[in-house]
Design a protein around this motif. Structure first.
Motif, PDB file in Angstrom:
ATOM      1  N   GLU A  21       4.688   2.695  -4.199  1.00  0.00           N
ATOM      2  CA  GLU A  21       3.982   2.959  -5.449  1.00  0.00           C
ATOM      3  C   GLU A  21       4.294   1.912  -6.507  1.00  0.00           C
ATOM      4  O   GLU A  21       3.408   1.460  -7.245  1.00  0.00           O
ATOM      5  N   GLN A  73       0.812  -1.217   0.000  1.00  0.00           N
ATOM      6  CA  GLN A  73       0.000   0.000   0.000  1.00  0.00           C
ATOM      7  C   GLN A  73       0.847   1.270   0.000  1.00  0.00           C
ATOM      8  O   GLN A  73       0.444   2.297  -0.559  1.00  0.00           O
ATOM      9  N   SER A  92       0.913  -5.340  -7.992  1.00  0.00           N
ATOM     10  CA  SER A  92       0.114  -6.200  -7.121  1.00  0.00           C
ATOM     11  C   SER A  92      -0.835  -7.121  -7.886  1.00  0.00           C
ATOM     12  O   SER A  92      -1.238  -8.160  -7.370  1.00  0.00           O
ATOM     13  N   ARG A 132       2.565  -1.360  -5.673  1.00  0.00           N
ATOM     14  CA  ARG A 132       1.123  -1.276  -5.842  1.00  0.00           C
ATOM     15  C   ARG A 132       0.738  -1.553  -7.292  1.00  0.00           C
ATOM     16  O   ARG A 132      -0.282  -2.193  -7.571  1.00  0.00           O
TER      17      ARG A 132
END
Length: 211
Positions: free
Chosen positions: A119, A116, A125, A122
């Protein structure tokens, strides 16, 4: 000699097998000690050692398929060794369990808080998440085991005089080599490059095959 009788290995091979079993039991005991002393290091060491022996089995299967696909006689001397090595894949599938149990200690991308706040992670993911990771691993293992099992069955049929078995092994080897190359490429990315999820390389998976 009755061909139906099971083959009994020579006494010296049986002795070596017994010694190897003792050494393996001792090494497993040391692994258990390492697990309690330093679990992070245990899982890293297990992954490296695991890949060494998985590489032997997959490499043997690759050479076996190249031999069948080429149709030459150059691999007849070591063909049985390759087949025996590839038949260790069911055991190697089971031995992957410690890697699964150590996901949180091996791979930073399994930590939700890091995914989270980072960056880059994320954005990754969608690919780097435990569910998809395990699903891909299942595909690899299913494919490898099916190829090894089918090759063994066809080899036995060929020994019994089946000409069609030879053609079937050649056809299977063509598709099997493609799957093997692709799966090992993804293994390099999934199991090793993602140990450092900030690292990025378009060649890592390809180079991993050569190792």
């Amino acid at each position: 000699m009755n061909a139906a009788m099971p083959y009994s290995p020579p006494a010296d091979i049986e002795a070596r097998r017994s010694r190897a079993l003792v050494i393996g039991a001792g090494a497993l005991l040391l692994c258990a000690v390492g697990f309690f002393v330093n679990r992070d290091q245990f899982f890293r060491a297990w992954l490296i050692g695991y890949m060494l022996w998985l590489g032997v089995a997959l490499g043997s299967m690759g050479w076996m398929m190249i031999h069948h696909l080429s149709g030459g006689a150059w691999g007849m001397v070591v063909r049985r060794v390759w087949e025996a090595s590839s038949r260790t894949l069911p055991l190697l599938t089971i031995l992957f369990i410690p890697v699964v149990l150590g996901l949180n200690r091996l791979y930073p991308w399994t930590h939700a808080e890091l995914m989270q706040t980072n960056e880059v992670l994320r954005h990754k993911s969608v690919y780097l998440n435990p569910t998809f990771f395990l699903a891909r691993a299942a595909i690899y293992f299913i494919g490898w085991n099916v190829i090894a099992w089918r090759m063994t069955a066809l080899s036995r049929a060929q020994d019994a005089g089946s000409v069609e078995a030879t053609r079937s092994m050649q056809r299977l080897s063509g598709g099997g080599l493609v799957f093997l190359a692709l799966s090992i490429t993804f293994v390099g990315v999934d199991w090793f490059m993602s140990l450092n999820p900030d690292f990025y390389s378009t060649m890592f998976g390809f180079l991993f095959i050569n190792y």
